[in-house]
Design a protein around this motif. Structure first.
Motif, PDB file in Angstrom:
ATOM      1  N   LEU A 179     -20.079 -76.178 -40.307  1.00  0.00           N
ATOM      2  CA  LEU A 179     -18.761 -76.597 -40.776  1.00  0.00           C
ATOM      3  C   LEU A 179     -18.502 -78.058 -40.414  1.00  0.00           C
ATOM      4  CD1 LEU A 179     -15.988 -75.925 -42.011  1.00  0.00           C
ATOM      5  CD2 LEU A 179     -15.259 -75.212 -39.717  1.00  0.00           C
ATOM      6  N   ARG A 180     -18.803 -78.410 -39.184  1.00  0.00           N
ATOM      7  CA  ARG A 180     -18.539 -79.781 -38.748  1.00  0.00           C
ATOM      8  C   ARG A 180     -19.439 -80.782 -39.466  1.00  0.00           C
ATOM      9  NH1 ARG A 180     -19.113 -79.920 -32.558  1.00  0.00           N
ATOM     10  NH2 ARG A 180     -20.330 -78.026 -32.805  1.00  0.00           N
ATOM     11  N   ILE A 181     -20.702 -80.425 -39.641  1.00  0.00           N
ATOM     12  CA  ILE A 181     -21.616 -81.323 -40.354  1.00  0.00           C
ATOM     13  C   ILE A 181     -21.173 -81.504 -41.801  1.00  0.00           C
ATOM     14  CG2 ILE A 181     -23.959 -81.468 -41.278  1.00  0.00           C
ATOM     15  CD1 ILE A 181     -24.989 -80.387 -38.637  1.00  0.00           C
ATOM     16  N   SER A 182     -20.680 -80.439 -42.413  1.00  0.00           N
ATOM     17  CA  SER A 182     -20.227 -80.521 -43.802  1.00  0.00           C
ATOM     18  C   SER A 182     -18.992 -81.406 -43.921  1.00  0.00           C
ATOM     19  CB  SER A 182     -19.927 -79.121 -44.333  1.00  0.00           C
ATOM     20  OG  SER A 182     -21.060 -78.289 -44.226  1.00  0.00           O
ATOM     21  N   LEU A 183     -18.033 -81.233 -43.015  1.00  0.00           N
ATOM     22  CA  LEU A 183     -16.834 -82.074 -43.037  1.00  0.00           C
ATOM     23  C   LEU A 183     -17.193 -83.534 -42.762  1.00  0.00           C
ATOM     24  CD1 LEU A 183     -14.334 -79.738 -41.140  1.00  0.00           C
ATOM     25  CD2 LEU A 183     -14.382 -80.256 -43.591  1.00  0.00           C
ATOM     26  N   ARG A 184     -18.143 -83.753 -41.868  1.00  0.00           N
ATOM     27  CA  ARG A 184     -18.571 -85.131 -41.599  1.00  0.00           C
ATOM     28  C   ARG A 184     -19.206 -85.755 -42.833  1.00  0.00           C
ATOM     29  NH1 ARG A 184     -23.177 -86.221 -37.195  1.00  0.00           N
ATOM     30  NH2 ARG A 184     -24.428 -85.309 -38.872  1.00  0.00           N
ATOM     31  N   ALA A 185     -19.975 -84.972 -43.577  1.00  0.00           N
ATOM     32  CA  ALA A 185     -20.591 -85.491 -44.798  1.00  0.00           C
ATOM     33  C   ALA A 185     -19.533 -85.905 -45.806  1.00  0.00           C
ATOM     34  CB  ALA A 185     -21.516 -84.435 -45.403  1.00  0.00           C
ATOM     35  N   VAL A 186     -18.502 -85.085 -45.970  1.00  0.00           N
ATOM     36  CA  VAL A 186     -17.419 -85.450 -46.883  1.00  0.00           C
ATOM     37  C   VAL A 186     -16.762 -86.752 -46.435  1.00  0.00           C
ATOM     38  CG1 VAL A 186     -15.167 -84.739 -47.782  1.00  0.00           C
ATOM     39  CG2 VAL A 186     -17.005 -83.060 -47.554  1.00  0.00           C
ATOM     40  N   LEU A 187     -16.545 -86.882 -45.128  1.00  0.00           N
ATOM     41  CA  LEU A 187     -15.930 -88.090 -44.593  1.00  0.00           C
ATOM     42  C   LEU A 187     -16.821 -89.315 -44.841  1.00  0.00           C
ATOM     43  CD1 LEU A 187     -13.789 -89.571 -42.915  1.00  0.00           C
ATOM     44  CD2 LEU A 187     -15.041 -88.867 -40.848  1.00  0.00           C
ATOM     45  N   GLY A 188     -18.119 -89.188 -44.538  1.00  0.00           N
ATOM     46  CA  GLY A 188     -19.025 -90.318 -44.693  1.00  0.00           C
ATOM     47  C   GLY A 188     -19.171 -90.768 -46.137  1.00  0.00           C
ATOM     48  N   ILE A 189     -19.289 -89.813 -47.043  1.00  0.00           N
ATOM     49  CA  ILE A 189     -19.467 -90.157 -48.460  1.00  0.00           C
ATOM     50  C   ILE A 189     -18.168 -90.704 -49.044  1.00  0.00           C
ATOM     51  CG2 ILE A 189     -19.996 -89.190 -50.743  1.00  0.00           C
ATOM     52  CD1 ILE A 189     -21.820 -87.178 -49.175  1.00  0.00           C
ATOM     53  N   THR A 190     -17.037 -90.138 -48.626  1.00  0.00           N
ATOM     54  CA  THR A 190     -15.748 -90.672 -49.074  1.00  0.00           C
ATOM     55  C   THR A 190     -15.568 -92.104 -48.616  1.00  0.00           C
ATOM     56  OG1 THR A 190     -14.768 -88.454 -49.012  1.00  0.00           O
ATOM     57  CG2 THR A 190     -13.254 -90.323 -48.978  1.00  0.00           C
ATOM     58  N   VAL A 207     -20.198 -93.258 -39.461  1.00  0.00           N
ATOM     59  CA  VAL A 207     -19.605 -91.920 -39.329  1.00  0.00           C
ATOM     60  C   VAL A 207     -20.503 -91.012 -38.498  1.00  0.00           C
ATOM     61  CG1 VAL A 207     -18.966 -89.845 -40.604  1.00  0.00           C
ATOM     62  CG2 VAL A 207     -18.264 -92.090 -41.444  1.00  0.00           C
ATOM     63  N   ARG A 208     -21.807 -91.092 -38.740  1.00  0.00           N
ATOM     64  CA  ARG A 208     -22.735 -90.172 -38.073  1.00  0.00           C
ATOM     65  C   ARG A 208     -22.952 -90.503 -36.609  1.00  0.00           C
ATOM     66  NH1 ARG A 208     -28.395 -87.994 -40.606  1.00  0.00           N
ATOM     67  NH2 ARG A 208     -28.861 -86.481 -38.972  1.00  0.00           N
ATOM     68  N   PHE A 209     -23.073 -91.780 -36.277  1.00  0.00           N
ATOM     69  CA  PHE A 209     -23.463 -92.154 -34.913  1.00  0.00           C
ATOM     70  C   PHE A 209     -22.312 -92.639 -34.043  1.00  0.00           C
ATOM     71  CE2 PHE A 209     -27.310 -93.041 -37.586  1.00  0.00           C
ATOM     72  CZ  PHE A 209     -28.038 -91.952 -37.159  1.00  0.00           C
ATOM     73  N   LEU A 210     -21.165 -92.992 -34.657  1.00  0.00           N
ATOM     74  CA  LEU A 210     -20.058 -93.526 -33.861  1.00  0.00           C
ATOM     75  C   LEU A 210     -18.802 -92.661 -33.964  1.00  0.00           C
ATOM     76  CD1 LEU A 210     -20.417 -97.357 -34.615  1.00  0.00           C
ATOM     77  CD2 LEU A 210     -21.238 -96.087 -32.624  1.00  0.00           C
ATOM     78  N   ILE A 211     -18.357 -92.386 -35.175  1.00  0.00           N
ATOM     79  CA  ILE A 211     -17.097 -91.666 -35.341  1.00  0.00           C
ATOM     80  C   ILE A 211     -17.243 -90.179 -35.010  1.00  0.00           C
ATOM     81  CG2 ILE A 211     -15.315 -90.992 -37.014  1.00  0.00           C
ATOM     82  CD1 ILE A 211     -15.803 -93.598 -38.469  1.00  0.00           C
ATOM     83  N   TRP A 212     -18.325 -89.556 -35.482  1.00  0.00           N
ATOM     84  CA  TRP A 212     -18.485 -88.098 -35.301  1.00  0.00           C
ATOM     85  C   TRP A 212     -19.940 -87.778 -34.938  1.00  0.00           C
ATOM     86  CZ3 TRP A 212     -15.674 -84.333 -39.186  1.00  0.00           C
ATOM     87  CH2 TRP A 212     -15.484 -83.121 -38.546  1.00  0.00           C
TER      88      TRP A 212
END
Length: 497
Positions: A10-21, A149-154
C-alpha cells in the motif's frame, strides 16, 4: 484480497502515485508539451517500478544510471523514426541487449527494461528528432522527482529492506538461462514485429511490447506460457475497462489524470500478487493516455487485443522452439538450492547454540525465504488451475506445502538460536545430522533419505527447555516426507513443458 504485511504494498503504491504526479506536475509547470509530460510520467513510473536492488545505496546508483542507457536509446529511436528497416533492426538489438543484461542481477534487469521502454515510448508517442531535447529534459526531471520521493520524502526501503533476489542459476554461454532467453526474446520480437506491422503500420509496437513483458521475470518454458496466458487475460479485461471508462471520458484532462493515478496505484499494488490484474491496470491506463492524445476509439482497443494475441503467440512459439529451457530443469535447480539453504541454516543454528559466536543463521534464513519465492514462481505452471495433469499438480502442491513447513521450522530454529539464554542439547547434533543426511539424499541422484527420528516433536518437549530440538526433529521429518513427491515418477511430476 492478498495479504499485505505491514501495508508495504500500500505504501509503495501511494508513493508511486506521489512520485509520478510530481514528475508530471513539474513537466507541466516547465511548459513541456503533452508528449513530453507523458514521457516524464512513464519515466518516473519505470524508475519506481523496475529498480529493485537489495540495498538503498544500490537502488540510488541504479536510478542514477538510468539516463546512461535511456538517453542513447531515446536518441536512436527518434532519429530512426523515418527509417523503418534500420529502426526495426536497432530495436531488436536493444531487445537482445536488454534481456542479456539480466545476467548482472537487479541492476542489469532494471537498465534493460528502461532501455527497451525508451524505444517503446517513442513509438507510442510518435516522437520526432526535433522533440529530443525536450524529451531529454522531461526524462531528467522525472527521474529526479522519482529519486527525491523515493530516497528523501518517503524512504520506505530504509525501514523495510526489499526481499533479497536470489542469484541467477549458473551456466556459461548458451547454458546460461539469460543468454538463451535473450535469443528467444529477440527471435519472438522479430516475428512479432513483422506480424504486428501486417495488422497495423502505426500500432505494431504493441506486439513487440507484449513479447518483452511476457518474458520479464520468467526463467522456463512453463513460466513463460503461463505468463502469456495471464497477459492476454489482463489485456482483454483491460480493454473492456477501456470501453467502459476511457471512451466515454473522451480525454477530459482532469478526470483522465485522476483515473491514470488510480491505474498507477493498481499497477504497483497488484504487481507482486497478480500479473493479470496488473496488466488490466496497464491496459486501462494506456487507453486513457490514448484518449488524452485524441486518438482513442473502439477499433484501436480491438487492435490492441489483436496485437497482444500476436505477441503472446510469438512468445509461446519462441519459448517452445528456440533454445527451450525445460520447466523441470528449472524446478529441480531452485528446489535443490532451497534445500541446501535449509542445511546451511540448520548447521549455523546448531553451531550458534553450541557457543560458536561467529555462526549466524539469520542470513541463511533470509536467503531461504527469497529462494522459496523463486521456487513458487518456478512451480506455478504445474499448480496453475488450467494444468490438466492432476497428478503433477498434486505433487507440486505437496512439495510447496512441505517446503513452506520446512521454512517454518527453520525460522523457529533461528529464533531459538538468537536467544542468548537458549541452551545446547546434546541431541541436537544427532538431529542436525539427520537434516544434513536428508538434504544430501534429496539433492543427489539415487540417494535414499534416512528414516526420521521416531521421537517426533511433541507438546511435552516444547515445555522442557528443548525447543531447538523440537524444530530440528520437525525439520528432519519434513525433509523425509519430501522424498516421495520429489522422487515418485520424476518424469511425470516435473512435466515435459
Amino acid at each position: 484480497m492478498a495479504p499485505d504485511p505491514g501495508l508495504v504494498r500500500l505504501r509503495i503504491s501511494l508513493r508511486a502515485v506521489l512520485g509520478i504526479t510530481l514528475a508530471v506536475a513539474l513537466a507541466e509547470l516547465l511548459g513541456f508539451s503533452l508528449t513530453a509530460s507523458i514521457t516524464a510520467g512513464l519515466a518516473a513510473l519505470l524508475a519506481l517500478f523496475t529498480v529493485g536492488d537489495p540495498t538503498v545505496r544500490r537502488q540510488a546508483v541504479t536510478t542514477a544510471l538510468l539516463p546512461a542507457v535511456g538517453f542513447p536509446v531515446l536518441a536512436l529511436a527518434t532519429l530512426l523514426h523515418d527509417a523503418p528497416l534500420l529502426r526495426d533492426a536497432a530495436w531488436l538489438l536493444v531487445v537482445f541487449a536488454g534481456v542479456y543484461a539480466r545476467r548482472w542481477g537487479p541492476r542489469g534487469h532494471a537498465l534493460g527494461i528502461f532501455a527497451f521502454m525508451q524505444f517503446f515510448v517513442t513509438q507510442f508517442l510518435h516522437a520526432l528528432p526535433a522533440q529530443l531535447p525536450e524529451l531529454y529534459a522531461a526524462t531528467g526531471v522525472a527521474l529526479g522527482a522519482a529519486a527525491v520521493v523515493r530516497f528523501l520524502i518517503w524512504p520506505i526501503e530504509r525501514r523495510v529492506p526489499p526481499p533479497a533476489v536470489p542469484a541467477a542459476l549458473p551456466g556459461r554461454g548458451l547454458a546460461r538461462a539469460t543468454t538463451r532467453q535473450a535469443v528467444q526474446v529477440a527471435v519472438a520480437s522479430g516475428v512479432a514485429l513483422v506480424m504486428g506491422q501486417f495488422l497495423s503500420e502505426e500500432r505494431w509496437y504493441w506486439a513487440v511490447g507484449t513479447v518483452w513483458w511476457i518474458f520479464v521475470n520468467t526463467a522456463s518454458r512453463g513460466e513463460t506460457l503461463v505468463r502469456g496466458f495471464r497477459r492476454v487475460l489482463g489485456t482483454v479485461t483491460g480493454i473492456a475497462g477501456g470501453f467502459l471508462v476511457a471512451i466515454p471520458l473522451g480525454g477530459a484532462p482532469a478526470a483522465t489524470a485522476v483515473l491514470v493515478a488510480g491505474c498507477v496505484f493498481g499497477i504497483f499494488y497488484t504487481a507482486a500478487v497478480s500479473y493479470s490484474w496488473m496488466i488490466l491496470a496497464v491496459t486501462v491506463m494506456a487507453s486513457l493516455l490514448y484518449g488524452l492524445l485524441g486518438v482513442l476509439d473502439g477499433s484501436l482497443l480491438l487492435l490492441r487485443v489483436a496485437e497482444t494475441g500476436v505477441g503472446a503467440v510469438c512468445a509461446g512459439l519462441a519459448v517452445t522452439l528456440v533454445l527451450p529451457v525445460r520447466t523441470h530443469t528449472t524446478n529441480d535447480a531452485w528446489i535443490q538450492r532451497a534445500l541446501l539453504c535449509v542445511r546451511s541454516a540448520t548447521s549455523a543454528s546448531v553451531r550458534r547454540l553450541a557457543g560458536e559466536e561467529a555462526a549466524d543463521p539469520t542470513p541463511h534464513a533470509a536467503e531461504l525465504e527469497s529462494l522459496l519465492g523463486r521456487v513458487r514462481l518456478s512451480l506455478a505452471p504445474l499448480v496453475h488451475p488450467l494444468n490438466p495433469f492432476l497428478a503433477r499438480k498434486q505433487r507440486a502442491r505437496r512439495v510447496l506445502a512441505l517446503l513452506d513447513e520446512a521454512a517454518g521450522e527453520v525460522r523457529g530454529l533461528v529464533d531459538v538460536a538468537a536467544d542468548p539464554d537458549a541452551s545446547h542439547d546434546a541431541r541436537l547434533a544427532a538431529a542436525c545430522w539427520r537434516v544434513e543426511a536428508a538434504v544430501e539424499a534429496l539433492t543427489s541422484r539415487g540417494g535414499a533419505v534416512v528414516a526420521t527420528d521416531p521421537h517426533l516433536r511433541t507438546e511435552g518437549e516444547a515445555h522442557v527447555g528443548v525447543p531447538a530440538l523440537v524444530h530440528a526433529r520437525g525439520l528432519a521429518r519434513v525433509l523425509t516426507e519430501l522424498d516421495a513427491p520429489l522422487r515418485t515418477q520424476p518424469s511425470a511430476w516435473t512435466a515435459r513443458s
